[in-house]
Design a protein around this motif. Structure first.
Motif: not given
Length: 114
Positions: A48-50, A80-86, A93-99
């Motif tokens: 979303t941010t991208g 924004m940690l929205c989690g759409k990437c995950t 990959v748990n991208t949100r947790n990585i951030v």
């Protein structure tokens, strides 16, 4: 001389020996799926941010793995940690947790809250 709208990019060298990989090691120890990332860019495509800024989660992962922490810290502030990437990651990959872990690591190692 005519200008055609092109310019020469600055040279950029990555000194892996000088880079601090403590943040990457912190994440590797706590989130095993970080090793599964193949940097395909699926996360960045749905971010979303991208869509509104130059933020790219794929670039953030690469910067962290390389140990380029100054750039990673600046880039991470946009997430924004929205989690759409995950949800779209083909490797799970748990991208949100990585951030989140990266933010913790910066707070621990650099004493800077991100």
């Amino acid at each position: 001389m005519e200008k055609f709208g092109f310019s020469i990019s600055k040279g950029r060298q990555i000194d892996y020996e000088a880079n601090d990989r403590s943040v990457a090691d912190y994440i590797f120890a706590r989130e095993s799926s970080f090793r599964s990332c193949i940097e395909c860019g699926g996360c960045a495509a749905t971010c979303t941010t991208g869509n509104h800024t130059k933020f790219s989660l794929r670039e953030l992962h690469i910067l962290i793995k390389r140990g380029e922490n100054d750039l990673a810290r600046q880039t991470m502030k946009k997430c924004m940690l929205c989690g759409k990437c995950t949800l779209v990651c083909p490797r799970g990959v748990n991208t949100r947790n990585i951030v989140v872990l990266a933010k913790q690591a910066f707070q621990i190692f650099d004493k800077h809250a991100v």
